[in-house]
Design an enzyme around this catalytic site. Structure first.
Site, PDB file in Angstrom:
ATOM      1  N   CYS A   1      -4.194  12.552  13.334  1.00  0.00           N
ATOM      2  CA  CYS A   1      -4.907  11.275  13.244  1.00  0.00           C
ATOM      3  C   CYS A   1      -4.703  10.513  14.537  1.00  0.00           C
ATOM      4  O   CYS A   1      -3.990  10.974  15.424  1.00  0.00           O
ATOM      5  CB  CYS A   1      -4.474  10.483  12.014  1.00  0.00           C
TER       6      CYS A   1
ATOM      7  N   LEU B   1       7.827  19.796   7.042  1.00  0.00           N
ATOM      8  CA  LEU B   1       9.040  19.484   6.269  1.00  0.00           C
ATOM      9  C   LEU B   1       8.741  19.408   4.772  1.00  0.00           C
ATOM     10  O   LEU B   1       9.574  19.777   3.944  1.00  0.00           O
ATOM     11  CB  LEU B   1       9.667  18.186   6.784  1.00  0.00           C
TER      12      LEU B   1
ATOM     13  N   ARG C   1      -8.321  -0.576   4.828  1.00  0.00           N
ATOM     14  CA  ARG C   1      -7.528   0.481   4.206  1.00  0.00           C
ATOM     15  C   ARG C   1      -6.213  -0.063   3.666  1.00  0.00           C
ATOM     16  O   ARG C   1      -5.666   0.460   2.702  1.00  0.00           O
ATOM     17  CB  ARG C   1      -7.207   1.590   5.213  1.00  0.00           C
TER      18      ARG C   1
ATOM     19  N   ARG D   1       1.115  14.512  13.308  1.00  0.00           N
ATOM     20  CA  ARG D   1       1.586  14.296  11.928  1.00  0.00           C
ATOM     21  C   ARG D   1       1.620  15.575  11.086  1.00  0.00           C
ATOM     22  O   ARG D   1       0.945  15.659  10.050  1.00  0.00           O
ATOM     23  CB  ARG D   1       0.803  13.191  11.261  1.00  0.00           C
TER      24      ARG D   1
ATOM     25  N   ASP E   1       5.181   0.476  12.005  1.00  0.00           N
ATOM     26  CA  ASP E   1       3.971  -0.171  11.479  1.00  0.00           C
ATOM     27  C   ASP E   1       3.857  -1.638  11.882  1.00  0.00           C
ATOM     28  O   ASP E   1       2.880  -2.302  11.532  1.00  0.00           O
ATOM     29  CB  ASP E   1       3.914  -0.049   9.947  1.00  0.00           C
TER      30      ASP E   1
ATOM     31  N   ARG F   1      -4.723  10.697   4.773  1.00  0.00           N
ATOM     32  CA  ARG F   1      -3.753  11.789   4.821  1.00  0.00           C
ATOM     33  C   ARG F   1      -2.711  11.660   3.712  1.00  0.00           C
ATOM     34  O   ARG F   1      -2.089  12.636   3.298  1.00  0.00           O
ATOM     35  CB  ARG F   1      -2.980  11.868   6.128  1.00  0.00           C
TER      36      ARG F   1
ATOM     37  N   LYS G   1       0.835  -1.210   0.000  1.00  0.00           N
ATOM     38  CA  LYS G   1       0.000   0.000   0.000  1.00  0.00           C
ATOM     39  C   LYS G   1       0.869   1.259   0.000  1.00  0.00           C
ATOM     40  O   LYS G   1       0.646   2.196  -0.766  1.00  0.00           O
ATOM     41  CB  LYS G   1      -0.928   0.023   1.213  1.00  0.00           C
ATOM     42  N   ASN G   2       1.904   1.284   0.827  1.00  0.00           N
ATOM     43  CA  ASN G   2       2.718   2.494   0.980  1.00  0.00           C
ATOM     44  C   ASN G   2       3.688   2.720  -0.169  1.00  0.00           C
ATOM     45  O   ASN G   2       4.393   3.722  -0.190  1.00  0.00           O
ATOM     46  CB  ASN G   2       3.435   2.480   2.329  1.00  0.00           C
TER      47      ASN G   2
END
Ligand code: EPZ
Length: 417
Positions: free
Chosen positions: A117, A126, A397, A122, A305, A93, A22-23
């Site tokens: 969240c 930057l 998700r 978060r 994670d 996000r 996913k990421n």
């Protein structure tokens, strides 16, 4: 609203295939905004965040065809809106990942500022600092980041905190900037390198991804390409813990074990037997689980994670384990739900002390975020009796049909609509 029902106590056995990451999928889809040509992606996980990103691109005027087999054709030839609306950003996000490509190619962007969240504030300071160093003007107006530029130029950008999507956003913006950009203290996550591979396939000049210093020399234009998304190391890690906590024997296939070295090393230190192959690994749980402290850090260290999933395992340890969360300030929401299942956990700021050796009992529990929901499924797999997990939309998700994959390994688990 869907719920997941689990009856615990069954050791898992068999082989499971890991889906795409996913990421890695989300930044790859955003990168399609950098060219008018078609970007063909494969091995996308058909999970809710990927569908949300497809909807966001469609909203902007991108031709975005996504299939359940994990392929997508994305063509940003006629982008008519340079905005990521609040309605979409509040659900995910990671929508912030369109900011870099939009300002890089179209010199303007309007992106709803992601709020906090469940796991932390978060901020995106930057991301904005980096874009401003490249010559963009970024203002926050009415809850939106309004960014514009006459044309980005190369810059030296030192990020005082390692940020994954920050690195990805700035890397994408820099691919079309005039001159060279240096990203220092950059994130080294495999998903960042996968994005760099895609961008190079599109004609970008990038070196150093996978290290703390990434150099990008801007190109005039990028073109289309075909790219296969890497496997999901966090999904693979979740199944590794599932094997250890149920004292099962599971082969996890279609993954890259070397991207999980910190997790698999930690698991073997807790007594599980771990065998690593080139694109698979095998975990055999042992009756006795050794309690071991762990601290989360940016890649290649132990990932935040995987922290919640590891906490579930430590509830079954033979002593006490201290879990220290250094990335997010509020990532222990799952502990309260595990305590409801009978676990002994004491939270003190960014540290959790988990006293093991107490059997868990089934209960009704509430998922608060993606990885917390996965950890509650793992705890339920060893709990005595029935557990009902609510708000599983969090799970959807980022995990593709996790309950079916677990059931195929012998778990007594089902989704109740
Ligand atoms: C990415 O989030 C992942 N999401 C997260 O995965 C993951 O937990 C996180 O990286 C850390 O590994 C995606 O890739 C879509 P960060 P990201 O910016 O990029 C601070 C999951 O479960 N920070 O690396 O949003 C920030 O507050 C999700 O799949 C600033 O201070 O995380 C945090 O403390 C959850 N200013 C730290 O840096 C900034 O501008 C790391 O956050 C940016 C970040």
């Amino acid at each position: 609203m869907d719920k997941i029902r689990v009856v615990g106590g069954i050791p898992l056995n068999g082989r499971v295939e890991i889906s795409g990451a996913k990421n890695a999928a989300l930044p790859a889809m955003a990168a399609s905004l950098l060219t008018e040509d078609t970007v063909h992606l494969e091995n996308l996980p058909y999970v809710r965040d990927v569908l949300t990103t497809r909807n966001l691109l469609l909203d902007m005027g991108v031709e975005a065809e996504l299939k359940e087999d994990g392929t997508a054709d994305l063509k940003a030839a006629e982008v008519r809106s340079f905005q990521a609306p609040y309605e979409l950003v509040k659900t995910m996000r990671a929508s912030i990942l369109v900011l870099g490509p939009l300002i890089g190619r179209f010199r303007k962007a309007r992106v709803s500022l992601p709020g906090g969240c469940a796991i932390g504030a978060r901020p995106i300071n930057l991301h904005l600092m980096g874009l401003e160093r490249m010559g963009a003007k970024c203002d926050v107006v009415h809850g939106y980041v309004e960014a514009s530029t006459q044309g980005l130029h190369g810059a030296y950008i030192m990020m005082d905190t390692v940020t994954v999507t920050g690195t990805e956003n700035l890397m994408m913006a820099a691919t079309l900037a005039e001159g060279q950009t240096v990203l220092d203290n950059a994130a080294c996550e495999p998903e960042v390198s996968d994005l760099a591979d895609l961008l190079r396939g599109m004609g970008a000049h990038i070196e150093g991804d996978g290290t703390r210093t990434i150099r990008i020399r801007g190109a005039k234009k990028l073109h289309g390409c075909r790219h296969r998304i890497i496997p999901d190391r966090i999904e693979a890690g979740t199944f590794a813990v599932a094997a250890a906590i149920t004292r099962g024997d599971v082969e996890v296939g279609n993954c890259q074990p070397r991207q999980l070295t910190a997790v698999l090393t930690q698991l073997s230190q807790t007594g599980a037997e771990v065998v690593m192959g080139s694109n698979f690994f095998r975990v055999r749980g042992r009756d006795s689980i050794v309690s071991k402290n762990v601290t989360t850090y940016p890649y290649p260290a132990f990932p935040t994670d995987m922290q919640a999933q590891y906490m579930a395992l430590m509830t079954q340890g033979n002593g006490s384990a201290v879990i220290t969360e250094t990335i997010f300030e509020n990532r222990f929401m799952h502990a309260q739900e595990m305590i409801r299942m009978g676990a002994d956990i004491v939270i003190d700021g960014r540290q959790a002390v988990v006293r093991g050796g107490r059997p868990l009992t089934g209960a009704r529990v509430l998922a608060s975020d993606l990885r917390a929901s996965a950890s509650l499924v793992l705890a339920a797999l060893v709990a005595k009796g029935e557990t009902w997990i609510d708000r599983v939309y969090h799970l959807d998700r980022g995990y593709y049909h996790i309950e079916e994959k677990l059931a195929a390994l012998g778990a007594n688990i089902e989704r109740v609509r």
